[in-house]
Design a protein around this motif. Structure first.
Motif, mmCIF file in Angstrom:
data_model
loop_
_atom_site.group_PDB
_atom_site.id
_atom_site.type_symbol
_atom_site.label_atom_id
_atom_site.label_comp_id
_atom_site.label_asym_id
_atom_site.label_seq_id
_atom_site.Cartn_x
_atom_site.Cartn_y
_atom_site.Cartn_z
ATOM 1 N N UNK A 7 0.830 -1.207 0.000
ATOM 2 C CA UNK A 7 0.000 0.000 0.000
ATOM 3 C C UNK A 7 0.867 1.261 0.000
ATOM 4 N N UNK A 8 0.347 2.335 -0.588
ATOM 5 C CA UNK A 8 1.102 3.585 -0.676
ATOM 6 C C UNK A 8 0.127 4.746 -0.825
ATOM 7 N N UNK A 9 0.655 5.946 -0.603
ATOM 8 C CA UNK A 9 -0.166 7.153 -0.751
ATOM 9 C C UNK A 9 0.707 8.284 -1.267
ATOM 10 N N UNK A 10 0.133 9.118 -2.139
ATOM 11 C CA UNK A 10 0.819 10.337 -2.559
ATOM 12 C C UNK A 10 -0.202 11.416 -2.873
ATOM 13 N N UNK A 11 0.187 12.661 -2.593
ATOM 14 C CA UNK A 11 -0.595 13.845 -2.952
ATOM 15 C C UNK A 11 0.297 14.692 -3.853
ATOM 16 N N UNK A 12 -0.171 14.972 -5.067
ATOM 17 C CA UNK A 12 0.649 15.674 -6.062
ATOM 18 C C UNK A 12 -0.063 16.962 -6.461
ATOM 19 N N UNK A 13 0.641 18.093 -6.326
ATOM 20 C CA UNK A 13 0.021 19.371 -6.685
ATOM 21 C C UNK A 13 0.769 20.132 -7.778
ATOM 22 N N UNK A 14 1.963 19.668 -8.160
ATOM 23 C CA UNK A 14 2.714 20.357 -9.222
ATOM 24 C C UNK A 14 2.374 19.727 -10.575
ATOM 25 N N UNK A 15 1.118 19.875 -10.975
ATOM 26 C CA UNK A 15 0.605 19.219 -12.169
ATOM 27 C C UNK A 15 0.723 20.133 -13.393
ATOM 28 N N UNK A 16 1.023 19.569 -14.566
ATOM 29 C CA UNK A 16 1.147 20.392 -15.775
ATOM 30 C C UNK A 16 -0.185 21.036 -16.146
ATOM 31 N N UNK A 17 -0.115 22.263 -16.625
ATOM 32 C CA UNK A 17 -1.292 23.001 -17.084
ATOM 33 C C UNK A 17 -1.059 23.422 -18.529
ATOM 34 N N UNK A 18 -2.012 23.124 -19.393
ATOM 35 C CA UNK A 18 -1.936 23.504 -20.803
ATOM 36 C C UNK A 18 -3.035 24.519 -21.079
ATOM 37 N N UNK A 19 -2.705 25.638 -21.693
ATOM 38 C CA UNK A 19 -3.696 26.661 -22.040
ATOM 39 C C UNK A 19 -3.576 26.989 -23.514
ATOM 40 N N UNK A 20 -4.692 26.833 -24.245
ATOM 41 C CA UNK A 20 -4.668 27.075 -25.686
ATOM 42 C C UNK A 20 -6.097 27.090 -26.218
ATOM 43 N N UNK A 21 -6.374 28.003 -27.118
ATOM 44 C CA UNK A 21 -7.662 28.019 -27.803
ATOM 45 C C UNK A 21 -8.860 28.169 -26.898
ATOM 46 N N UNK A 22 -8.726 28.971 -25.826
ATOM 47 C CA UNK A 22 -9.833 29.121 -24.892
ATOM 48 C C UNK A 22 -10.030 27.927 -23.994
ATOM 49 N N UNK A 23 -9.015 27.079 -23.913
ATOM 50 C CA UNK A 23 -9.088 25.886 -23.071
ATOM 51 C C UNK A 23 -7.941 25.880 -22.077
ATOM 52 N N UNK A 24 -8.239 25.388 -20.882
ATOM 53 C CA UNK A 24 -7.219 25.199 -19.845
ATOM 54 C C UNK A 24 -7.352 23.774 -19.337
ATOM 55 N N UNK A 25 -6.285 22.994 -19.463
ATOM 56 C CA UNK A 25 -6.325 21.589 -19.067
ATOM 57 C C UNK A 25 -5.257 21.317 -18.015
#
Length: 297
Positions: free
Chosen positions: A136-154
């Motif tokens: 068993x294991x656990x992780x919390x990740x907050x440094x996630x990639x963000x892509x912004x283009x064409x009126x979209x943010x992913x």
């Protein structure tokens, strides 16, 4: 007959928990998995009464990993390997059950006075062959990639999408992202993953011009690269990954390639052989006679 880029549409089962709704798209009679995703819940949006909150008592899991992602609100997570983590929007919580883990999910005390907000996703990933019984294991990740283009943010929550890879652990090839479309925004769903699906959780969106019903899991045909668009704005979840050659069985909170392993987990929980959750030892969810989560024939 479904045409265009859509292979299947799965209308979720609604579970009314009094103060908020939970919509369960997987597992379903129409589809057991999308990539490694074997369980997909969307909950909220809701504003719970002042002084109340969500209280999911300690319960066990095996042979899977849970992924919790919030749009609004907060959840205190505790588990039997000693983790305490407050889940908030923008951070993905990945709990790997492997050979067995117990956890609880509760609204934080400081959120209860004004009435907690609840809006988010909880999904389960079946662990691939050879990984089902890992530690068993656990992780919390907050440094996630963000892509912004064409009126979209992913936000790329897991895996690689649009040239960016999240650092979140994956055991099988997995894609998972939150996409926010501004009015008039668009984004191509061009991942080469074996299996992919989208769910609109807020607003309105189309896939190559075909309307996507709210809260419905829409499976995309393999190899297609349809355009996700919104005229008025939307929030959409994209999920999927590699297909599993060996089936997985589901009973309550247990997932496994072997039915005997699930039977053993049922007996272990009934007899109190799972580890306790530090700081939350007094309560637990009993083994149900008829679970709401089951393998469909």
């Amino acid at each position: 007959m479904i045409s265009g880029p859509i292979e299947a549409t799965i209308t979720p089962t609604n579970h009314d928990l009094g103060d908020f709704q939970v919509r369960r798209a997987l597992p379903s009679r129409e589809r057991r998995m999308v990539g490694p995703f074997i369980f997909v819940d969307e909950f909220g949006p809701a504003h719970l009464p002042a002084g109340g909150g969500m209280d999911v008592r300690p319960h066990p899991h095996i042979n899977l990993a849970t992924v919790t992602w919030l749009f609004d609100g907060a959840i205190d997570h505790r588990d039997s390997i000693g983790t305490f983590s407050t889940i908030r929007p923008g951070t993905v919580n990945l709990m790997t059950a492997g050979s067995g883990i117990v956890h609880s999910e509760r609204s934080p005390e400081n959120e209860r006075k004004g009435g907690p907000k609840m809006f988010g996703m909880q999904t389960w990933l079946a662990l691939p062959d050879g990984c089902e019984e890992i530690d068993p294991a656990f992780e919390a990740v907050d440094d996630l990639p963000v892509i912004e283009d064409g009126g979209a943010r992913a936000i790329v929550i897991m895996g690689e999408l649009w040239g960016q890879r999240a650092s979140t652990t994956t055991y099988a090839d997995t894609i998972y992202a939150e996409i926010v479309l501004a009015p008039g925004g668009q984004l191509p769903i061009d991942s080469p993953a074996d299996e992919r699906a989208v769910m609109v959780v807020d607003g309105e969106a189309t896939l190559d011009g075909m309307d996507l019903p709210l809260y419905t899991l829409v499976v995309i045909k393999p190899g297609d690269a349809p355009a996700l668009r919104s005229q008025k704005g939307a929030r959409v979840m994209l999920l999927g990954g590699e297909s599993f050659s060996n089936p997985r069985h589901v009973w309550w909170n247990f997932v496994s390639s072997e039915r005997d392993r699930i039977q053993q987990a049922k007996e272990d929980w009934r007899e109190g052989r799972f580890a306790k959750v530090p700081g939350d030892e007094k309560e637990w969810i009993p083994l149900p006679e008829v679970p709401k989560t089951v393998t469909y024939p």
